[in-house]
Design a protein around this motif. Structure first.
Motif, PDB file in Angstrom:
ATOM      1  N   PHE A 266       0.880  -1.334  -0.020  1.00  0.00           N
ATOM      2  CA  PHE A 266      -0.053  -0.042   0.157  1.00  0.00           C
ATOM      3  C   PHE A 266       0.734   1.385   0.020  1.00  0.00           C
ATOM      4  O   PHE A 266       0.710   2.109  -0.868  1.00  0.00           O
ATOM      5  CB  PHE A 266      -0.978  -0.082   1.232  1.00  0.00           C
ATOM      6  CG  PHE A 266      -2.077  -0.891   1.224  1.00  0.00           C
ATOM      7  CD1 PHE A 266      -2.160  -1.636  -0.261  1.00  0.00           C
ATOM      8  CD2 PHE A 266      -2.998  -0.828   2.219  1.00  0.00           C
ATOM      9  CE1 PHE A 266      -3.508  -2.519  -0.370  1.00  0.00           C
ATOM     10  CE2 PHE A 266      -4.178  -1.677   2.296  1.00  0.00           C
ATOM     11  CZ  PHE A 266      -4.449  -2.594   0.976  1.00  0.00           C
ATOM     12  N   ASN A 267       1.769   1.298   0.742  1.00  0.00           N
ATOM     13  CA  ASN A 267       2.690   2.557   1.160  1.00  0.00           C
ATOM     14  C   ASN A 267       3.993   2.252   1.243  1.00  0.00           C
ATOM     15  O   ASN A 267       4.428   1.079   1.976  1.00  0.00           O
ATOM     16  CB  ASN A 267       2.009   3.407   2.286  1.00  0.00           C
ATOM     17  CG  ASN A 267       0.903   3.925   2.111  1.00  0.00           C
ATOM     18  OD1 ASN A 267       0.504   4.869   1.337  1.00  0.00           O
ATOM     19  ND2 ASN A 267      -0.344   3.183   2.867  1.00  0.00           N
ATOM     20  N   THR A 285       0.811  -3.277   4.041  1.00  0.00           N
ATOM     21  CA  THR A 285       0.180  -3.890   3.142  1.00  0.00           C
ATOM     22  C   THR A 285      -1.240  -4.027   3.891  1.00  0.00           C
ATOM     23  O   THR A 285      -1.486  -3.623   5.067  1.00  0.00           O
ATOM     24  CB  THR A 285       0.755  -5.208   2.970  1.00  0.00           C
ATOM     25  OG1 THR A 285       0.307  -6.025   4.048  1.00  0.00           O
ATOM     26  CG2 THR A 285       1.945  -5.234   2.543  1.00  0.00           C
ATOM     27  N   GLU A 286      -1.999  -4.592   3.228  1.00  0.00           N
ATOM     28  CA  GLU A 286      -3.430  -4.849   3.931  1.00  0.00           C
ATOM     29  C   GLU A 286      -3.237  -5.588   5.191  1.00  0.00           C
ATOM     30  O   GLU A 286      -4.158  -5.636   6.075  1.00  0.00           O
ATOM     31  CB  GLU A 286      -4.440  -5.724   2.774  1.00  0.00           C
ATOM     32  CG  GLU A 286      -5.563  -5.946   3.320  1.00  0.00           C
ATOM     33  CD  GLU A 286      -6.749  -6.671   2.527  1.00  0.00           C
ATOM     34  OE1 GLU A 286      -7.805  -7.052   2.689  1.00  0.00           O
ATOM     35  OE2 GLU A 286      -6.269  -7.144   1.380  1.00  0.00           O
ATOM     36  N   PHE A 287      -2.204  -6.526   5.215  1.00  0.00           N
ATOM     37  CA  PHE A 287      -2.182  -7.521   6.201  1.00  0.00           C
ATOM     38  C   PHE A 287      -1.022  -7.218   7.356  1.00  0.00           C
ATOM     39  O   PHE A 287      -0.858  -8.098   8.277  1.00  0.00           O
ATOM     40  CB  PHE A 287      -1.712  -8.986   5.461  1.00  0.00           C
ATOM     41  CG  PHE A 287      -2.733  -9.353   4.407  1.00  0.00           C
ATOM     42  CD1 PHE A 287      -4.082  -9.610   4.714  1.00  0.00           C
ATOM     43  CD2 PHE A 287      -2.350  -9.122   3.116  1.00  0.00           C
ATOM     44  CE1 PHE A 287      -4.808 -10.146   3.722  1.00  0.00           C
ATOM     45  CE2 PHE A 287      -3.254  -9.467   2.091  1.00  0.00           C
ATOM     46  CZ  PHE A 287      -4.525  -9.798   2.695  1.00  0.00           C
ATOM     47  N   GLY A 288      -0.472  -6.200   7.057  1.00  0.00           N
ATOM     48  CA  GLY A 288       0.579  -5.746   8.240  1.00  0.00           C
ATOM     49  C   GLY A 288       1.703  -4.692   7.688  1.00  0.00           C
ATOM     50  O   GLY A 288       1.233  -4.196   6.638  1.00  0.00           O
ATOM     51  N   ASN A 289       2.807  -4.753   8.084  1.00  0.00           N
ATOM     52  CA  ASN A 289       3.656  -3.737   7.965  1.00  0.00           C
ATOM     53  C   ASN A 289       5.096  -4.205   8.320  1.00  0.00           C
ATOM     54  O   ASN A 289       5.041  -5.316   8.880  1.00  0.00           O
ATOM     55  CB  ASN A 289       3.268  -2.572   8.621  1.00  0.00           C
ATOM     56  CG  ASN A 289       3.700  -2.613  10.078  1.00  0.00           C
ATOM     57  OD1 ASN A 289       4.385  -2.857  10.702  1.00  0.00           O
ATOM     58  ND2 ASN A 289       2.144  -2.400  10.640  1.00  0.00           N
ATOM     59  N   GLY A 290       6.061  -3.531   7.936  1.00  0.00           N
ATOM     60  CA  GLY A 290       7.330  -4.120   8.246  1.00  0.00           C
ATOM     61  C   GLY A 290       8.408  -2.873   7.634  1.00  0.00           C
ATOM     62  O   GLY A 290       8.322  -2.020   7.261  1.00  0.00           O
TER      63      GLY A 290
END
Length: 371
Positions: A266-267, A285-290
């Motif tokens: 997403f970003n 993302t739609e499901f998490g980040n990192g």
């Protein structure tokens, strides 16, 4: 001006493993993260710490080993934007409390005894990018309009003291990706299937320009940008396939695949240089980040929160544990010592003051990516 007073707003808990140090900062009522920067080899954070009636702006200084050095309560305002001077001193722009006016002042975070309270200016909503010569550079893009010009704020220093501020409108095109390093400011923007690469000076004046044909490739963000050396851009496809676009001085583009994340991104946020040729990039993302770390055009680690309580390195399977069923939000990332980073995380909540704990991951990246 008076110095900020030292406070102890957090209960502190630290977990140390071979992979990382995770520090928990827990406030009695609530805490929300506002900003963070590198200060020397340490992390300087600006947070709102809530009480039963209101909140205070609190700065917390943490070393690269996850130890809290001190916290300081800001007496002169809210909406903090942290930045560093050309000599590396910590400064902040805040909006002082006033019933009728909303004006911003820029002042040292520490050692204010010799500082007179400056006159306020209209607040600048952009982000601190870096220092160019004797100037701190901030940049802002209008997220609601692709037509309004980008804006740049420069804060000019002399003998360690702020001399003046300049608000600059950047000539079109707008909505540029920006890279500030080595006393240079680079802008990149796609226009009519061509990419315009510009170098400007701290006055906003164009120094160099070229047009790049990247074919079907889309540059999501800049890792490095230069007219004299190969530029490195981050790209991705709809299925989450990550790649680098390497642009040589002649404008020739070479695509290099990095990793198949499996989820559309997403970003992404501006790459943070954490060591020679080494950059950390936040994503969600739609499901998490990192975050991912790219060194010399190689992916050396990629931590992702999907499917684990914490962050999993998808290259090795190792997990930095943050035991919680709640969704983690990666709110900030900065360099500490050479080849090391700090990541600031909080638990998702509908109300800021219901967030009671910040998690700060401190991690060192070795040459092979295993820290």
């Amino acid at each position: 001006m008076n110095n900020n007073i030292t406070v102890e707003p957090f209960q502190i808990e630290t977990t140390r493993t071979a992979l990382a140090v995770v520090t928990h900062l827990t406030a009695t009522t609530g805490v929300s993260h506002r900003d963070n920067i590198t200060y020397g080899e340490q992390t300087l954070m600006a947070n709102y710490v809530y009480n039963s009636r209101s909140y205070k702006t609190v700065y917390t200084l943490m070393d690269a080993d996850g130890t809290v050095i001190n916290s300081y309560e800001e007496e002169d305002g809210v909406l903090p934007t942290l930045f560093t001077s050309p000599s590396g001193e910590a400064f902040v722009s805040v909006v002082p409390y006033h019933p009728d006016k909303e004006l911003e002042i820029s002042i040292p975070v520490f050692n204010r005894e010799q500082t007179e309270k400056p006159k306020g200016n209209r607040p600048f909503t952009g982000n601190f990018m870096n220092v160019v010569k004797d100037t701190a550079v901030f940049y802002d893009k209008d997220q609601w309009s692709s037509e309004k010009p980008d804006k740049m704020l420069t804060i000019v220093f002399k003998d360690g003291i702020i001399k003046k501020k300049n608000n600059i409108k950047i000539p079109p095109p707008a909505h540029n990706k920006i890279y500030v390093a080595d006393n240079e400011i680079h802008l990149l923007r796609e226009v009519n299937e061509q990419w315009i690469h510009r170098q400007i000076n701290e006055k906003g004046e164009e120094v160099k320009r070229r047009e790049l044909d990247m074919g079907r490739h889309y540059a999501r963000d800049i890792i490095t940008c230069s007219f004299e050396e190969t530029s490195c851009l981050l790209a991705d496809e709809e299925n989450g396939l990550l790649a680098l676009l390497l642009v040589d001085t002649a404008g020739t583009v070479t695509r290099k695949e990095l990793f198949d994340l499996g989820d559309p991104i997403f970003n992404t946020w501006c790459a943070v240089c954490i060591g020679p040729g080494t950059f950390a990039i936040r994503f969600n993302t739609e499901f998490g980040n990192g975050w991912m770390v790219v060194r010399n055009h190689q992916l050396v680690e990629l931590f992702y929160s999907k499917g684990v309580q914490g962050y999993k390195n998808l290259l090795t399977g190792e997990v930095i544990s943050i035991p919680t069923e709640d969704k983690l939000i990666l709110s900030g990332l900065n360099k500490t010592r050479e080849n090391a980073l700090a990541a600031i995380i909080y638990l998702k909540s509908d109300k800021s003051k219901e967030q009671k704990t910040l998690f700060i991951i401190n991690r060192t990246i070795t040459t092979d990516g295993n820290g």
